[in-house]
Design a protein around this motif. Sequence first.
Motif, PDB file in Angstrom:
ATOM      1  N   ILE A  45       0.858  -1.179   0.000  1.00  0.00           N
ATOM      2  CA  ILE A  45       0.000   0.000   0.000  1.00  0.00           C
ATOM      3  C   ILE A  45       0.892   1.226   0.000  1.00  0.00           C
ATOM      4  CG2 ILE A  45      -1.736   1.339   1.262  1.00  0.00           C
ATOM      5  CD1 ILE A  45      -1.914  -2.067   2.201  1.00  0.00           C
ATOM      6  N   GLN A  46       0.681   2.117  -0.962  1.00  0.00           N
ATOM      7  CA  GLN A  46       1.456   3.349  -1.038  1.00  0.00           C
ATOM      8  C   GLN A  46       0.528   4.529  -0.834  1.00  0.00           C
ATOM      9  OE1 GLN A  46       3.555   3.097  -4.784  1.00  0.00           O
ATOM     10  NE2 GLN A  46       5.169   1.892  -3.848  1.00  0.00           N
ATOM     11  N   MET A  47       0.981   5.454   0.016  1.00  0.00           N
ATOM     12  CA  MET A  47       0.236   6.688   0.266  1.00  0.00           C
ATOM     13  C   MET A  47       1.223   7.836   0.111  1.00  0.00           C
ATOM     14  SD  MET A  47      -2.108   5.604   3.532  1.00  0.00           S
ATOM     15  CE  MET A  47      -0.743   4.958   4.488  1.00  0.00           C
ATOM     16  N   SER A  48       0.793   8.873  -0.601  1.00  0.00           N
ATOM     17  CA  SER A  48       1.690   9.974  -0.914  1.00  0.00           C
ATOM     18  C   SER A  48       1.004  11.317  -0.698  1.00  0.00           C
ATOM     19  CB  SER A  48       2.143   9.852  -2.373  1.00  0.00           C
ATOM     20  OG  SER A  48       2.859  10.979  -2.779  1.00  0.00           O
ATOM     21  N   GLU A  49       1.818  12.280  -0.358  1.00  0.00           N
ATOM     22  CA  GLU A  49       1.344  13.660  -0.233  1.00  0.00           C
ATOM     23  C   GLU A  49       0.691  14.134  -1.531  1.00  0.00           C
ATOM     24  OE1 GLU A  49       3.950  17.043   1.447  1.00  0.00           O
ATOM     25  OE2 GLU A  49       4.292  17.045  -0.725  1.00  0.00           O
ATOM     26  N   ARG A  50       1.233  13.707  -2.678  1.00  0.00           N
ATOM     27  CA  ARG A  50       0.734  14.149  -3.986  1.00  0.00           C
ATOM     28  C   ARG A  50      -0.761  13.928  -4.154  1.00  0.00           C
ATOM     29  NH1 ARG A  50       5.292  11.405  -5.666  1.00  0.00           N
ATOM     30  NH2 ARG A  50       4.006   9.639  -6.217  1.00  0.00           N
ATOM     31  N   ASP A  51      -1.274  12.835  -3.587  1.00  0.00           N
ATOM     32  CA  ASP A  51      -2.699  12.539  -3.761  1.00  0.00           C
ATOM     33  C   ASP A  51      -3.453  12.502  -2.432  1.00  0.00           C
ATOM     34  OD1 ASP A  51      -1.618  10.204  -2.844  1.00  0.00           O
ATOM     35  OD2 ASP A  51      -2.066   9.033  -4.627  1.00  0.00           O
ATOM     36  N   GLY A  52      -3.003  13.338  -1.487  1.00  0.00           N
ATOM     37  CA  GLY A  52      -3.723  13.478  -0.227  1.00  0.00           C
ATOM     38  C   GLY A  52      -3.674  12.261   0.673  1.00  0.00           C
ATOM     39  N   PHE A  53      -2.646  11.444   0.519  1.00  0.00           N
ATOM     40  CA  PHE A  53      -2.437  10.246   1.332  1.00  0.00           C
ATOM     41  C   PHE A  53      -3.545   9.208   1.151  1.00  0.00           C
ATOM     42  CE2 PHE A  53      -0.108  13.679   3.396  1.00  0.00           C
ATOM     43  CZ  PHE A  53       1.165  13.153   3.329  1.00  0.00           C
ATOM     44  N   GLU A  54      -4.107   9.166  -0.048  1.00  0.00           N
ATOM     45  CA  GLU A  54      -5.065   8.120  -0.396  1.00  0.00           C
ATOM     46  C   GLU A  54      -4.293   6.826  -0.642  1.00  0.00           C
ATOM     47  OE1 GLU A  54      -8.468   7.988  -0.603  1.00  0.00           O
ATOM     48  OE2 GLU A  54      -8.328   9.940   0.398  1.00  0.00           O
ATOM     49  N   PRO A  55      -4.741   5.697  -0.098  1.00  0.00           N
ATOM     50  CA  PRO A  55      -4.018   4.433  -0.295  1.00  0.00           C
ATOM     51  C   PRO A  55      -4.201   3.870  -1.703  1.00  0.00           C
ATOM     52  CG  PRO A  55      -5.919   4.119   1.148  1.00  0.00           C
ATOM     53  CD  PRO A  55      -5.853   5.580   0.833  1.00  0.00           C
ATOM     54  N   HIS A  56      -3.098   3.385  -2.264  1.00  0.00           N
ATOM     55  CA  HIS A  56      -3.092   2.700  -3.555  1.00  0.00           C
ATOM     56  C   HIS A  56      -2.461   1.331  -3.331  1.00  0.00           C
ATOM     57  CE1 HIS A  56      -4.284   6.324  -5.672  1.00  0.00           C
ATOM     58  NE2 HIS A  56      -3.431   6.974  -4.898  1.00  0.00           N
ATOM     59  N   GLU A  57      -3.202   0.304  -3.680  1.00  0.00           N
ATOM     60  CA  GLU A  57      -2.786  -1.061  -3.365  1.00  0.00           C
ATOM     61  C   GLU A  57      -2.245  -1.789  -4.589  1.00  0.00           C
ATOM     62  OE1 GLU A  57      -4.803  -5.104  -1.571  1.00  0.00           O
ATOM     63  OE2 GLU A  57      -5.661  -3.167  -1.009  1.00  0.00           O
ATOM     64  N   SER A  58      -1.216  -2.609  -4.339  1.00  0.00           N
ATOM     65  CA  SER A  58      -0.660  -3.483  -5.364  1.00  0.00           C
ATOM     66  C   SER A  58      -0.080  -4.700  -4.636  1.00  0.00           C
ATOM     67  CB  SER A  58       0.414  -2.765  -6.184  1.00  0.00           C
ATOM     68  OG  SER A  58       1.488  -2.364  -5.368  1.00  0.00           O
ATOM     69  N   GLU A  59       0.640  -5.525  -5.364  1.00  0.00           N
ATOM     70  CA  GLU A  59       1.329  -6.657  -4.741  1.00  0.00           C
ATOM     71  C   GLU A  59       2.728  -6.748  -5.310  1.00  0.00           C
ATOM     72  OE1 GLU A  59      -0.328 -10.422  -7.245  1.00  0.00           O
ATOM     73  OE2 GLU A  59      -1.744  -9.499  -5.837  1.00  0.00           O
ATOM     74  N   ARG A  60       3.615  -7.311  -4.520  1.00  0.00           N
ATOM     75  CA  ARG A  60       5.009  -7.408  -4.929  1.00  0.00           C
ATOM     76  C   ARG A  60       5.585  -8.717  -4.399  1.00  0.00           C
ATOM     77  NH1 ARG A  60       8.440  -2.128  -4.225  1.00  0.00           N
ATOM     78  NH2 ARG A  60       6.812  -1.464  -5.640  1.00  0.00           N
ATOM     79  N   ASP A  61       6.478  -9.299  -5.171  1.00  0.00           N
ATOM     80  CA  ASP A  61       7.167 -10.512  -4.757  1.00  0.00           C
ATOM     81  C   ASP A  61       7.889 -10.263  -3.434  1.00  0.00           C
ATOM     82  OD1 ASP A  61       9.481 -12.456  -4.603  1.00  0.00           O
ATOM     83  OD2 ASP A  61       8.538 -13.157  -6.445  1.00  0.00           O
ATOM     84  N   LEU A  62       7.820 -11.214  -2.511  1.00  0.00           N
ATOM     85  CA  LEU A  62       8.446 -11.045  -1.194  1.00  0.00           C
ATOM     86  C   LEU A  62       9.938 -10.740  -1.276  1.00  0.00           C
ATOM     87  CD1 LEU A  62       6.774 -13.760   1.070  1.00  0.00           C
ATOM     88  CD2 LEU A  62       6.573 -11.270   1.242  1.00  0.00           C
ATOM     89  N   ARG A  63      10.594 -11.207  -2.333  1.00  0.00           N
ATOM     90  CA  ARG A  63      12.037 -10.941  -2.474  1.00  0.00           C
ATOM     91  C   ARG A  63      12.318  -9.483  -2.771  1.00  0.00           C
ATOM     92  NH1 ARG A  63      12.329 -16.069  -6.246  1.00  0.00           N
ATOM     93  NH2 ARG A  63      10.910 -14.660  -7.250  1.00  0.00           N
TER      94      ARG A  63
END
Length: 157
Positions: A45-63
Amino acid sequence: MEITVQWIRTSWTKHSRGGEAAARRNSAPTGFLVSPVPSSFAQVIQMSERDGFEPHESERDLRQVGLSLRDEGDRLRVLARVEPLFGLPPRPRRPPAVRLVPGQWVRWQLNYRFSSAAGIRDWSYWLDTFNVAYGPVNPNVFLSEPTVLVDECGPVR
């Protein structure tokens, strides 16, 4: 044994260091409902000042997640990696790895401050929160208090 990993990265600049923007940043969640992801992946989950700290979800390999995870038979050894190495604050002494038994989970937090290479742009900041559970979990596990909390946040001025 099942391992559930949720990685939350919150990023901002000096514009969110005070006032209402800082209040929005500080109210950003440190845990979310667990989304189904393949067993060798983490929920990101990424949240950034650019978009008002709205959460954006994705998935990533554990490595590709900043964690060292090792199954030790009856325990899971968890250690957050400090990445990238050029960010502040300095971390001369790190806490030891956490060893979880089935049914436990850890929340590990690290913060960083960066400046541009030429010093032209403003400082930027990250807060990485790693939620790691060992064993079967309910989707709301990371909305509760962790079994172990490792707060490795330091002064970033």
